[in-house]
Structures are given as C-alpha cells and as structure tokens.
Design an enzyme around this catalytic site. Structure first.
Site, PDB file in Angstrom:
ATOM      1  N   SER A   1       0.746  -1.272  -0.093  1.00 23.60           N
ATOM      2  CA  SER A   1      -0.123  -0.512  -0.181  1.00 23.60           C
ATOM      3  C   SER A   1       1.180   1.607   0.017  1.00 23.60           C
ATOM      4  O   SER A   1       1.956   1.108   0.884  1.00 23.60           O
ATOM      5  CB  SER A   1      -0.751   0.144   1.405  1.00 23.60           C
ATOM      6  OG  SER A   1      -1.465   1.137   1.788  1.00 23.60           O
TER       7      SER A   1
ATOM      8  N   TYR B   1      -1.669  -1.312  10.713  1.00 22.67           N
ATOM      9  CA  TYR B   1      -1.557  -1.634   9.711  1.00 22.67           C
ATOM     10  C   TYR B   1      -0.571  -1.168   8.645  1.00 22.67           C
ATOM     11  O   TYR B   1       0.233  -2.187   8.203  1.00 22.67           O
ATOM     12  CB  TYR B   1      -3.234  -0.669   8.719  1.00 22.67           C
ATOM     13  CG  TYR B   1      -3.118  -1.320   7.752  1.00 22.67           C
ATOM     14  CD1 TYR B   1      -4.044  -2.674   6.907  1.00 22.67           C
ATOM     15  CD2 TYR B   1      -3.247  -0.020   6.519  1.00 22.67           C
ATOM     16  CE1 TYR B   1      -3.615  -2.918   5.947  1.00 22.67           C
ATOM     17  CE2 TYR B   1      -3.597  -0.755   5.177  1.00 22.67           C
ATOM     18  CZ  TYR B   1      -3.476  -2.256   4.545  1.00 22.67           C
ATOM     19  OH  TYR B   1      -3.360  -1.817   2.998  1.00 22.67           O
TER      20      TYR B   1
ATOM     21  N   LYS C   1       2.344  -3.769   6.895  1.00 21.17           N
ATOM     22  CA  LYS C   1       2.636  -4.293   5.236  1.00 21.17           C
ATOM     23  C   LYS C   1       4.535  -3.543   5.560  1.00 21.17           C
ATOM     24  O   LYS C   1       4.858  -3.896   4.462  1.00 21.17           O
ATOM     25  CB  LYS C   1       1.728  -2.943   4.779  1.00 21.17           C
ATOM     26  CG  LYS C   1       0.705  -2.852   4.518  1.00 21.17           C
ATOM     27  CD  LYS C   1       0.243  -4.218   4.038  1.00 21.17           C
ATOM     28  CE  LYS C   1      -1.495  -4.848   3.148  1.00 21.17           C
ATOM     29  NZ  LYS C   1      -1.509  -5.753   2.936  1.00 21.17           N
TER      30      LYS C   1
HETATM   31  P1  NAD Z   1     -10.816  -7.086   1.355  1.00 19.10           P
HETATM   32  O1  NAD Z   1     -10.898  -6.889   2.703  1.00 19.10           O
HETATM   33  O2  NAD Z   1     -11.820  -6.739   0.739  1.00 19.10           O
HETATM   34  O3  NAD Z   1     -10.323  -8.705   1.126  1.00 19.10           O
HETATM   35  C1  NAD Z   1      -9.871  -8.985   1.046  1.00 19.10           C
HETATM   36  C2  NAD Z   1      -9.974 -10.403   1.970  1.00 19.10           C
HETATM   37  O4  NAD Z   1      -9.088 -11.850   2.498  1.00 19.10           O
HETATM   38  C3  NAD Z   1     -12.085 -10.948   2.148  1.00 19.10           C
HETATM   39  O5  NAD Z   1     -12.352 -11.915   1.530  1.00 19.10           O
HETATM   40  C4  NAD Z   1     -11.267 -11.478   3.387  1.00 19.10           C
HETATM   41  O6  NAD Z   1     -12.273 -12.478   4.229  1.00 19.10           O
HETATM   42  C5  NAD Z   1      -9.919 -12.352   3.441  1.00 19.10           C
HETATM   43  N1  NAD Z   1      -8.895 -12.871   4.439  1.00 19.10           N
HETATM   44  C6  NAD Z   1      -8.836 -11.840   5.443  1.00 19.10           C
HETATM   45  N2  NAD Z   1      -8.019 -12.420   6.850  1.00 19.10           N
HETATM   46  C7  NAD Z   1      -7.825 -13.795   6.022  1.00 19.10           C
HETATM   47  C8  NAD Z   1      -6.716 -14.514   6.240  1.00 19.10           C
HETATM   48  N3  NAD Z   1      -6.619 -15.069   7.726  1.00 19.10           N
HETATM   49  N4  NAD Z   1      -7.432 -15.786   6.078  1.00 19.10           N
HETATM   50  C9  NAD Z   1      -7.878 -15.984   4.700  1.00 19.10           C
HETATM   51  N5  NAD Z   1      -8.819 -14.749   4.512  1.00 19.10           N
HETATM   52  C10 NAD Z   1      -8.176 -13.487   4.758  1.00 19.10           C
HETATM   53  O7  NAD Z   1      -9.630  -5.764   0.984  1.00 19.10           O
HETATM   54  P2  NAD Z   1      -9.324  -5.945  -0.388  1.00 19.10           P
HETATM   55  O8  NAD Z   1      -9.598  -4.410  -0.638  1.00 19.10           O
HETATM   56  O9  NAD Z   1      -9.424  -6.067  -1.484  1.00 19.10           O
HETATM   57  O10 NAD Z   1      -7.631  -5.613  -0.267  1.00 19.10           O
HETATM   58  C11 NAD Z   1      -6.383  -7.057  -0.895  1.00 19.10           C
HETATM   59  C12 NAD Z   1      -5.494  -6.991   0.218  1.00 19.10           C
HETATM   60  O11 NAD Z   1      -4.844  -5.326  -0.666  1.00 19.10           O
HETATM   61  C13 NAD Z   1      -5.401  -6.258   1.876  1.00 19.10           C
HETATM   62  O12 NAD Z   1      -3.775  -6.710   1.404  1.00 19.10           O
HETATM   63  C14 NAD Z   1      -5.522  -4.662   1.899  1.00 19.10           C
HETATM   64  O13 NAD Z   1      -4.519  -4.428   2.787  1.00 19.10           O
HETATM   65  C15 NAD Z   1      -4.571  -4.345   0.539  1.00 19.10           C
HETATM   66  N6  NAD Z   1      -4.160  -2.826   0.141  1.00 19.10           N
HETATM   67  C16 NAD Z   1      -5.951  -2.293   0.054  1.00 19.10           C
HETATM   68  C17 NAD Z   1      -6.830  -1.370  -0.401  1.00 19.10           C
HETATM   69  C18 NAD Z   1      -7.952  -1.020  -0.373  1.00 19.10           C
HETATM   70  O14 NAD Z   1      -7.411   0.767   0.141  1.00 19.10           O
HETATM   71  N7  NAD Z   1      -8.733  -1.480  -0.887  1.00 19.10           N
HETATM   72  C19 NAD Z   1      -5.126  -0.407  -0.678  1.00 19.10           C
HETATM   73  C20 NAD Z   1      -3.841  -0.971   0.047  1.00 19.10           C
HETATM   74  C21 NAD Z   1      -4.396  -2.472  -0.258  1.00 19.10           C
HETATM   75  C1  WQD Z   2      -9.459   9.166   1.137  1.00 22.48           C
HETATM   76  C2  WQD Z   2      -9.420  10.838   1.468  1.00 22.48           C
HETATM   77  C3  WQD Z   2      -9.787  12.184   4.072  1.00 22.48           C
HETATM   78  C4  WQD Z   2     -13.906   9.485   4.172  1.00 22.48           C
HETATM   79  C5  WQD Z   2      -6.839   5.094   3.631  1.00 22.48           C
HETATM   80  C6  WQD Z   2      -5.663   4.004   4.179  1.00 22.48           C
HETATM   81  C7  WQD Z   2      -4.392   3.480   2.987  1.00 22.48           C
HETATM   82  C8  WQD Z   2      -4.976   2.618   2.148  1.00 22.48           C
HETATM   83  C9  WQD Z   2      -6.469   3.152   1.139  1.00 22.48           C
HETATM   84  C10 WQD Z   2      -5.138  -0.102   2.298  1.00 22.48           C
HETATM   85  C11 WQD Z   2      -8.913  11.206   2.871  1.00 22.48           C
HETATM   86  C12 WQD Z   2     -11.456  11.574   2.793  1.00 22.48           C
HETATM   87  C13 WQD Z   2     -12.728  10.053   3.586  1.00 22.48           C
HETATM   88  C14 WQD Z   2     -14.954  10.728   4.908  1.00 22.48           C
HETATM   89  C15 WQD Z   2     -13.469  12.405   4.068  1.00 22.48           C
HETATM   90  N1  WQD Z   2      -5.829   1.313   2.705  1.00 22.48           N
HETATM   91  N2  WQD Z   2     -12.112  11.529   3.900  1.00 22.48           N
HETATM   92  N3  WQD Z   2     -14.041  12.226   4.216  1.00 22.48           N
HETATM   93  O1  WQD Z   2      -7.377   7.850   3.708  1.00 22.48           O
HETATM   94  O2  WQD Z   2      -6.341   8.039   0.965  1.00 22.48           O
HETATM   95  O3  WQD Z   2      -6.039   5.540   2.116  1.00 22.48           O
HETATM   96  O4  WQD Z   2      -7.240   3.608   1.705  1.00 22.48           O
HETATM   97  O5  WQD Z   2      -3.897   0.146   2.643  1.00 22.48           O
HETATM   98  O6  WQD Z   2      -3.777   2.512   3.984  1.00 22.48           O
HETATM   99  O7  WQD Z   2      -5.306   4.746   4.651  1.00 22.48           O
HETATM  100  O8  WQD Z   2      -8.382   6.659   1.920  1.00 22.48           O
HETATM  101  O9  WQD Z   2     -11.469   6.853   1.306  1.00 22.48           O
HETATM  102  O10 WQD Z   2     -10.092   7.167   3.565  1.00 22.48           O
HETATM  103  O11 WQD Z   2      -9.485   8.415   2.497  1.00 22.48           O
HETATM  104  O12 WQD Z   2     -13.046  13.440   3.615  1.00 22.48           O
HETATM  105  O13 WQD Z   2     -15.923   9.992   5.267  1.00 22.48           O
HETATM  106  O14 WQD Z   2     -10.866  11.242   1.789  1.00 22.48           O
HETATM  107  O15 WQD Z   2      -9.374  12.919   4.497  1.00 22.48           O
HETATM  108  O16 WQD Z   2      -8.563  13.041   2.141  1.00 22.48           O
HETATM  109  P1  WQD Z   2      -7.145   6.847   2.842  1.00 22.48           P
HETATM  110  P2  WQD Z   2      -9.815   7.073   2.740  1.00 22.48           P
END
Ligand code: NAD
Ligand code: WQD
Length: 341
Positions: A123, A147, A151
C-alpha cells in the site's frame, strides 16, 4: 494455476475476473472474514468460467500446504489481510497476527511446496507522510499506524527472504486508492458497517442510505484545502497483477512497484464527479481533520509503465460511473436481493 488468497474480497474478486478472462486457472483461499461467497459466484457469472474455492485461513499452514498441493499452483497472489486503519489502532495484535502471522504461514507453506512466485498487496501507506510528490518507489518508508506497520514488516520480510534465497520471485505492489467496480455492476466494494473510505461512503449518500458526507478538513495545503489522493480504478489495478505475474516469469527479483495513476484529486473533486456520474446530489459538511490523515498522496507510475508495460487507463468518470452502477444495483452489497441482479 494461480492461487489467490483473499480472492473473494474487493480487489481479489476483480483480479480473479481478469485472470479467468486471460485463460488462467484460479484457486481462491479465503476465510470470508470480510467477504461473501456470493462475490465468487458472480465472478463465475461474469466470466462464464469456474474457479476452485477453498475456505481456509492463511494462518493455518497445513491448510495452505494442502491448498498449494491440491491446486498445483505455480504462483500466489496474496490479497488476504485486514485493512481498516482505525481498527488496527484499536486492536493492533489482530493486525500483526492476521497480516504478518498469516503471511509468515503462507510463505512457509510456499517454501515447503517449492512455490516461490508471489505477488503481494502492499500500500502507498508505507510511504508515511510524503516528503516529496509524486511518490517514487525509493521514497523513505515509514508507518503511522499498525496496519501500515504490518505492510512494512511484510515488505521487509519479503526482501529478506529474497536475499536468503534468490529463487524467490516477488512483486510488491503498492496500491494507491482503489475505487470503482467491474463494468458489469455485478461485483464491487462491499464494506461491512460504516465505510471508512471516501468513495463507498459517497456512494451510500448518493443512493440515500446516508444523509451527507463529512469532509475531513478543508485547511490542508492543497488547491481547495481538502485531501488529495491518487484514485485508481480497481479493474486497472487488477490488470496490474497480471502484468506483474508476467514479469516474474522472466525475472527472479524482489521489487516494489507503485500502482497508481499519477493524478491527484481532492475530496471535493470526488464529490462533484460522483454527483455527475450518478445524477444524484451528494450533500456534505466540512468537519475537522481525521487523525492520521495526510494532505496529499499520489504516485509516480513511471516504473510500472517501464517494467510492467502497465498504466491506468480508466478515468475518474469511469471510476464513479462503475461505482454507481454497482451501488445502485446492489444497495445492500452482496446481501441485496439478487434475483434481478
Ligand atoms: P478485502 O477485505 O475486500 O479483501 C481481503 C480478503 O481477505 C477478504 O475476502 C477476507 O475475507 C480475506 N481474508 C482476510 N484475512 C484472511 C485470512 N487470515 N485467511 C484467509 N482470508 C482472509 O480487502 P481489499 O480491499 O480487497 O484488499 C486486498 C489487499 O489489498 C489487502 O491486503 C489490503 O491490505 C490491500 N490494500 C487495499 C487497499 C484498499 O484501499 N482497498 C489499498 C492498499 C492495499
Ligand atoms: C481519502 C480522502 C480523507 C472519508 C486509506 C488507508 C490506506 C489505503 C487506502 C489500504 C482523505 C477523505 C474520507 C470520509 C473524507 N488502504 N475522507 N470523508 O485515507 O487515503 O487511505 O485507504 O492500504 O492505507 O489509509 O483513503 O478513502 O479513507 O480517504 O473527507 O468520510 O477522503 O480525509 O483525504 P486514505 P480514504
């Protein structure tokens, strides 16, 4: 055969669609702690293909070995993990156990089975509060919450693993802000309870499930004072994983690569774009800054273009239109009445 951990989740399900459409066989391992099995039925419906689903926890090393052996997987895409920043502050041990412990268990199982190709979901949060923008992969790494630390620990573990055994082929993909949904409207992001992220919250306001968006701060040093992020369409993100796998076929390396568009949009930009895409008003109120938020964050996507031949192709309008198609067709997510979906 590709083994996809967390394949039932938001990014995983979209990646399964692209893998199947590219002719790959897919086995999903998921414990469904943050997803519904329905998402995978819909993946099959979109693609007209089947995948194998194993309900298991990645922390169960024996189950992971069994999954690797029975599937005959040559590579793993590892999405499984917990991702809620606030929850990680409340319950850090759950994050270290699930994300770090789960990844250790997965890697041990892979090692035991001789499967040494991995694409890992990292991330942009590993860049901490950016010292310079756009973010390049060599920007110093830091974490501001458990979190993010989870990572960062995993990234370091993967680099150590590759240093110890150069047969490992590892792609660390640093996602910026994934949004949107598959163009079919059949799969999308399905947050449990109140969404933490901006776009799912905005979508719930537009559909009438919530009254207004709280804009967390309008006094940042950004063009309109609200936070700026690099929103990337989840289908573009999914396609980046296929490109990463392709590269790993040729290169035994461990490398981190940004997956972002390179363009930052503010919170107010996003509200306006969503109103336009949905034709619905999105009322908002300015609220105080959210703890731990940064002013601006966007990628330099040059490495992905150069090394993977990948760039994001879907614009902000497509992100909002596709998110809206998913939200309006499935107001309760996968728990909506699916008979007419
Ligand atoms: P999500 O929660 O929709 O998907 C994660 C999946 O993993 C879910 O289906 C959950 O049931 C499964 N899971 C969690 N723990 C598990 C375990 N111990 N064993 C088996 N399955 C398990 O999340 P997502 O948004 O699809 O994110 C996927 C990956 O990408 C995550 O690692 C997340 O940290 C990373 N990521 C997400 C974002 C975002 O904003 N969505 C941003 C950056 C990184
Ligand atoms: C985006 C912008 C908020 C909600 C997070 C995690 C990051 C990654 C992605 C996994 C910011 C603003 C939000 C609301 C708002 N996840 N906001 N009102 O914070 O960039 O990233 O998700 O890895 O690790 O930190 O994403 O969508 O929460 O926020 O004003 O109700 O929207 O302040 O500027 P963020 P976000």
């Amino acid at each position: 055969m590709i083994l996809v951990t967390g394949g039932a989740g938001y990014i995983g399900s979209h990646t399964c669609v692209e893998l199947l459409q590219a002719g790959q066989a897919v086995t999903v391992v998921d414990n469904f702690c943050n997803s519904q099995a329905e998402s995978l039925l819909r993946v099959e419906r979109i693609t007209g293909k089947t995948l194998t689903v194993i309900r298991a926890d990645i922390r169960d090393r024996a189950a992971m070995e069994q999954a690797l052996r029975s599937s005959g997987a040559q590579a793993v895409i590892h999405f499984a993990g917990l991702k809620a920043v606030g929850e990680s502050v409340e319950n850090p041990l759950a994050y270290y156990d699930n994300n770090v412990g789960g990844t250790v268990s997965l890697l041990q199982a892979m090692q035991a089975c001789g499967v040494k190709t991995l694409v890992f979901s990292s991330s942009a949060t590993v860049y901490g509060d950016p010292q310079r923008l756009p973010l390049q992969e060599d920007h110093p790494l830091s974490a501001t919450n458990p979190y993010g630390t989870s990572k960062l620990v995993i990234e370091n573990m993967l680099r150590d693993l590759h240093r110890s055994d150069a047969d490992w082929r590892i792609s660390i993909l640093r996602y910026f802000n994934p949004v949107g949904a598959h163009a079919s409207g059949l799969i999308g992001e399905d947050p449990q309870g109140t969404p933490n992220n901006l776009l799912p919250y905005v979508a719930q306001v537009a559909v009438g499930a919530r009254t207004h968006v709280n804009v967390w701060g309008n006094d940042y040093a950004t063009p309109d004072g609200t936070g700026v992020r690099d929103y990337i369409h989840v289908v573009d993100l999914a396609l980046g994983h296929l490109k990463a796998l392709e590269r790993l076929r040729q290169h035994a390396e461990c490398r981190a690569i940004n997956l972002g568009t390179g363009t930052g949009y503010s919170v107010l930009d996003m509200l306006r774009a969503f109103e336009q895409a949905s034709g619905r008003p999105v009322p908002y109120q300015i609220a105080g800054r959210r703890a731990g938020d940064i002013a601006a964050c966007y990628a330099d996507p040059a490495q992905a273009a150069q090394l993977l031949g990948w760039r994001a192709e879907r614009d902000l309008q497509a992100m909002c239109q596709d998110a809206w198609r998913w939200q309006s067709g499935n107001p309760q997510g996968y728990r909506s009445d699916t008979s007419n979906a």
